[in-house]
Motif scaffolding. Structure first.
Motif, PDB file in Angstrom:
ATOM      1  N   PRO A  90       0.782  -1.033  -0.173  1.00 26.51           N
ATOM      2  CA  PRO A  90       0.147  -0.107  -0.009  1.00 26.51           C
ATOM      3  C   PRO A  90       0.968   1.233   0.018  1.00 26.51           C
ATOM      4  CG  PRO A  90      -0.650  -1.586   1.951  1.00 26.51           C
ATOM      5  CD  PRO A  90       0.833  -1.964   1.227  1.00 26.51           C
ATOM      6  N   LEU A  91       0.284   2.188  -0.386  1.00 29.05           N
ATOM      7  CA  LEU A  91       1.010   3.592  -0.481  1.00 29.05           C
ATOM      8  C   LEU A  91       0.180   4.452   0.458  1.00 29.05           C
ATOM      9  CD1 LEU A  91       3.334   5.312  -1.647  1.00 29.05           C
ATOM     10  CD2 LEU A  91       1.652   6.120  -3.352  1.00 29.05           C
ATOM     11  N   LEU A  92       0.724   4.844   1.688  1.00 26.17           N
ATOM     12  CA  LEU A  92       0.249   5.549   2.741  1.00 26.17           C
ATOM     13  C   LEU A  92       1.177   6.840   2.949  1.00 26.17           C
ATOM     14  CD1 LEU A  92      -0.423   2.641   5.276  1.00 26.17           C
ATOM     15  CD2 LEU A  92      -2.072   3.723   3.498  1.00 26.17           C
ATOM     16  N   PRO A 138      -4.338  -8.969  -1.554  1.00 29.36           N
ATOM     17  CA  PRO A 138      -4.195 -10.241  -1.974  1.00 29.36           C
ATOM     18  C   PRO A 138      -2.530 -10.772  -1.711  1.00 29.36           C
ATOM     19  CG  PRO A 138      -3.831  -8.794  -3.800  1.00 29.36           C
ATOM     20  CD  PRO A 138      -4.056  -8.185  -2.621  1.00 29.36           C
ATOM     21  N   GLN A 139      -2.347 -12.022  -1.614  1.00 27.27           N
ATOM     22  CA  GLN A 139      -1.096 -12.690  -1.555  1.00 27.27           C
ATOM     23  C   GLN A 139      -0.120 -12.601  -2.770  1.00 27.27           C
ATOM     24  OE1 GLN A 139       1.925 -12.931   0.183  1.00 27.27           O
ATOM     25  NE2 GLN A 139       0.828 -14.136   1.836  1.00 27.27           N
ATOM     26  N   VAL A 151      -7.620   2.116   6.872  1.00 21.93           N
ATOM     27  CA  VAL A 151      -6.479   0.803   7.088  1.00 21.93           C
ATOM     28  C   VAL A 151      -6.473  -0.166   6.214  1.00 21.93           C
ATOM     29  CG1 VAL A 151      -5.970  -0.657   9.076  1.00 21.93           C
ATOM     30  CG2 VAL A 151      -6.602   1.836   9.690  1.00 21.93           C
ATOM     31  N   ALA A 152      -7.716  -0.587   5.613  1.00 19.20           N
ATOM     32  CA  ALA A 152      -7.512  -1.614   4.735  1.00 19.20           C
ATOM     33  C   ALA A 152      -7.242  -1.191   3.373  1.00 19.20           C
ATOM     34  CB  ALA A 152      -9.215  -2.199   4.847  1.00 19.20           C
ATOM     35  N   ALA A 153      -6.268  -0.943   3.077  1.00 16.99           N
ATOM     36  CA  ALA A 153      -5.528  -0.312   2.037  1.00 16.99           C
ATOM     37  C   ALA A 153      -5.282  -1.443   0.904  1.00 16.99           C
ATOM     38  CB  ALA A 153      -4.586   0.485   2.232  1.00 16.99           C
ATOM     39  N   GLU A 154      -5.646  -1.420  -0.430  1.00 15.92           N
ATOM     40  CA  GLU A 154      -4.943  -2.503  -1.251  1.00 15.92           C
ATOM     41  C   GLU A 154      -3.692  -1.927  -1.752  1.00 15.92           C
ATOM     42  OE1 GLU A 154      -7.666  -2.345  -4.437  1.00 15.92           O
ATOM     43  OE2 GLU A 154      -7.466  -0.366  -4.944  1.00 15.92           O
ATOM     44  N   PRO A 155      -2.905  -2.854  -2.104  1.00 11.15           N
ATOM     45  CA  PRO A 155      -1.796  -2.719  -2.677  1.00 11.15           C
ATOM     46  C   PRO A 155      -1.801  -1.380  -3.808  1.00 11.15           C
ATOM     47  CG  PRO A 155      -2.119  -4.991  -3.191  1.00 11.15           C
ATOM     48  CD  PRO A 155      -3.192  -4.233  -2.292  1.00 11.15           C
ATOM     49  N   ALA A 156      -0.724  -0.636  -3.875  1.00 15.85           N
ATOM     50  CA  ALA A 156      -0.705   0.506  -5.003  1.00 15.85           C
ATOM     51  C   ALA A 156      -0.090  -0.100  -6.250  1.00 15.85           C
ATOM     52  CB  ALA A 156      -0.009   1.551  -4.334  1.00 15.85           C
ATOM     53  N   GLN A 188       3.373   3.881  -8.857  1.00 19.45           N
ATOM     54  CA  GLN A 188       2.893   5.077  -7.808  1.00 19.45           C
ATOM     55  C   GLN A 188       3.972   5.071  -6.682  1.00 19.45           C
ATOM     56  OE1 GLN A 188      -1.331   3.652  -7.340  1.00 19.45           O
ATOM     57  NE2 GLN A 188      -1.765   6.005  -7.817  1.00 19.45           N
ATOM     58  N   VAL A 189       4.318   4.013  -6.302  1.00 23.16           N
ATOM     59  CA  VAL A 189       5.293   3.823  -5.101  1.00 23.16           C
ATOM     60  C   VAL A 189       6.604   4.173  -5.679  1.00 23.16           C
ATOM     61  CG1 VAL A 189       6.364   2.238  -3.498  1.00 23.16           C
ATOM     62  CG2 VAL A 189       4.075   1.762  -4.244  1.00 23.16           C
ATOM     63  N   TRP A 190       6.926   3.851  -6.681  1.00 22.63           N
ATOM     64  CA  TRP A 190       8.246   4.229  -7.210  1.00 22.63           C
ATOM     65  C   TRP A 190       8.401   5.880  -7.673  1.00 22.63           C
ATOM     66  CZ3 TRP A 190      12.553   1.467  -7.067  1.00 22.63           C
ATOM     67  CH2 TRP A 190      12.533   0.015  -7.763  1.00 22.63           C
TER      68      TRP A 190
END
Length: 523
Positions: free
Chosen positions: A165-167, A517-518, A177-182, A186-188
């Motif tokens: 996730p990007l917080l 998701p895993q 809190v229940a964030a999905e992966p970004a 976007q993270v980069w």
């Protein structure tokens, strides 16, 4: 060993912290407990801001962070070492069999997010502090440190886990809190943005009392490294030129150089030297085991993991033949073994000493053994073997995350990929070679220079935590491990499958967050 504190549900931890630090309370008639720390009693002064930024650094040096567990997920995963099986503590991290419930996985995960949450709190509250003693310059510096630290932790999150996730703000409730992966893109971009801010806000250096804090040059080096890693991992070839440009700034600054003695990069006496761009600071300030609580151990608790048996309470590792042979392939200008070999490995050479014992005596029944030497504390008088700290001989050797030799090699790689083989590429490589009194390279075609640079990274940087992630960004993980199962002979082989280049998401996150998701390869 007993772990005193385990961060297993980090997003719920974030929620609790967010709710306890929220300032959305209209009950102004409620009595205030002057002795209880709360948003009404914190974030009031310059001193509060200073404490907050030190708190953001704190997870980096804990046993759950770079004090131990990060070493198991960096050094132990490379093709240089063949770990000996030990209670799953080191085996799982090294042979692609990490279980999502693995305790060591939860521990590093928790330390990443604590820093990120703490920096987000700083961004949210810094402007609200009204203190005449809190100068704009100091406020900007603290903001720059927060940008650097958030980028630093996200850099390792995306290279180790990828899908995260990007917080960038403290969550206000369960729905956040229940964030999905970004999207990794976007993270980069967030890492790059944070580092660009840090470049502008941080000082180029610190006075002696604050050595070890992030500088504008640490931000620049990490920015160059980020572009280089993104280029390889995401296939964004244009990032090589961006990486080269940032790394060249560090080289041209004139503030960094290679120390004369290569060994000084891995002992206590040489800490924070002219070659160090950023390193994790350790000291001997307590023996409590675990996360960043008061009196928590902040020594180099990874020493028993780096030390060879029988000089460790763990099982350690041995060096794979290919790596040791690479060091012996080319003699130096005087016909001797590459001097870096003696600081990287321990083996049966004349007068070899391991802690207080002669190598020939310790390994009389196995004189062919080759173990790791880098970062081991052989200098403390009467120290019989590696020590977590409980036996009275803790190592406090700082872990060098980015040093100038790495900057030179990253620059050579990036420049070669961006513009082809050139004198600039050759000069950077040979500067590293010269320190080791090794024969200088001559200019070759781009493909040859690429391989030369990769090989030099083995000689200069083995056992420093970068090798696995070099293989990752070069797309060589399957080739190196699946095709060479002998690299994991001591741990029962290689259990690689597509997707396991990255670590699994801790099961506690999957169980408590339906949006998460895993990672592929662990489903």
């Amino acid at each position: 060993m007993k772990i005193h504190s385990l961060i297993s549900k980090i997003f719920f931890t974030i929620l609790v912290l967010a709710l306890t630090t929220s300032s959305c309370d209209d009950s102004f008639l409620e009595p205030v407990n002057e002795n209880q720390l709360s948003p009404d009693t914190f974030w009031q002064s310059a001193d509060d801001a200073r404490k907050a930024i030190i708190g953001a650094y704190s997870p980096l040096s804990t046993v759950f962070g770079w004090g131990r567990m990060m070493i198991l997920h960096t050094v132990y995963r490379s093709d240089v070492v063949d770990p000996f099986a030990f209670q799953g503590v080191t085996t799982d991290a090294s042979n692609f069999s990490v279980n999502p419930n693995f305790g060591r996985l939860n521990e590093i995960w928790g330390e990443f997010w604590k820093t990120i949450f703490r920096t987000n709190l700083i961004f949210e509250n810094l402007d609200n502090i009204e203190d005449p003693n809190f100068s704009q310059e100091e406020q900007s510096t603290i903001r720059g440190e927060a940008h650097f630290l958030r980028a630093f932790q996200y850099f390792y999150l995306i290279t180790m886990f990828r899908n995260v996730p990007l917080l960038t703000t403290p969550p206000a409730g369960l729905e956040e809190v229940a964030a999905e992966p970004a999207d990794p893109a976007q993270v980069w971009e967030q890492i790059i943005s944070d580092l660009q801010q840090a470049q502008q806000l941080l000082p180029p250096s610190w006075e002696a009392d604050n050595v070890g804090r992030a500088t504008s040059w640490a931000a620049t080096a990490l920015l160059g490294k980020t572009y280089l890693y993104r280029a390889g991992i995401e296939g964004s070839a244009g990032d090589y030129a961006l990486a080269a440009a940032e790394l060249k700034k560090v080289i041209d600054s004139g503030l960094f150089d290679l120390v004369d003695d290569y060994a000084d990069n891995f002992n206590a006496a040489g800490e924070n030297n002219v070659e160090s761009v950023f390193e994790i600071q350790f000291d001997n300030n307590g023996l409590a085991w675990g996360a960043d609580n008061p009196e928590t151990l902040r020594a180099a608790a990874w020493e028993p993991d780096m030390a060879p048996p029988p000089f460790t309470s763990q099982n350690g590792f041995e060096i794979n033949d290919w790596a040791f042979e690479r060091f012996l392939d080319t003699p130096d200008n005087d016909g001797n073994i590459d001097i870096r070999t003696y600081s990287t490995f321990i083996w049966n050479y004349p007068d070899a000493q391991i802690y207080q014992e002669a190598f020939a005596d310790a390994y009389a029944t196995n004189l062919d053994f080759v173990g790791g030497r880098k970062y081991l504390d052989f200098e403390t008088p009467d120290k019989p073997q590696s020590d977590f700290g409980f036996a009275g001989f803790p190592s406090v050797i700082n872990w060098r995350v980015i040093r100038f030799a790495d900057v030179l090699l990253m620059y050579a790689e990036a420049e070669n990929e961006a513009n082809g083989a050139s004198a600039a590429v050759l000069d950077a490589l040979n500067r590293v070679r010269q320190r080791a009194n090794m024969p200088e390279f001559t200019l070759q075609d781009q493909a040859t220079m690429r391989q030369i640079t990769r090989d030099e990274r083995v000689l200069e940087l083995s056992l420093e935590g970068s090798r696995y992630y070099d293989l990752l960004r070069w797309g060589l993980i399957p080739e190196r491990f699946v095709d060479n199962p002998e690299f994991r002979e001591n741990t029962g082989g290689v259990f690689y499958q597509p997707g396991r280049e990255y670590l699994p998401i801790p099961q506690s996150e999957i169980a408590t967050n339906p949006l998460y998701p895993q990672n592929p390869g662990y489903i």
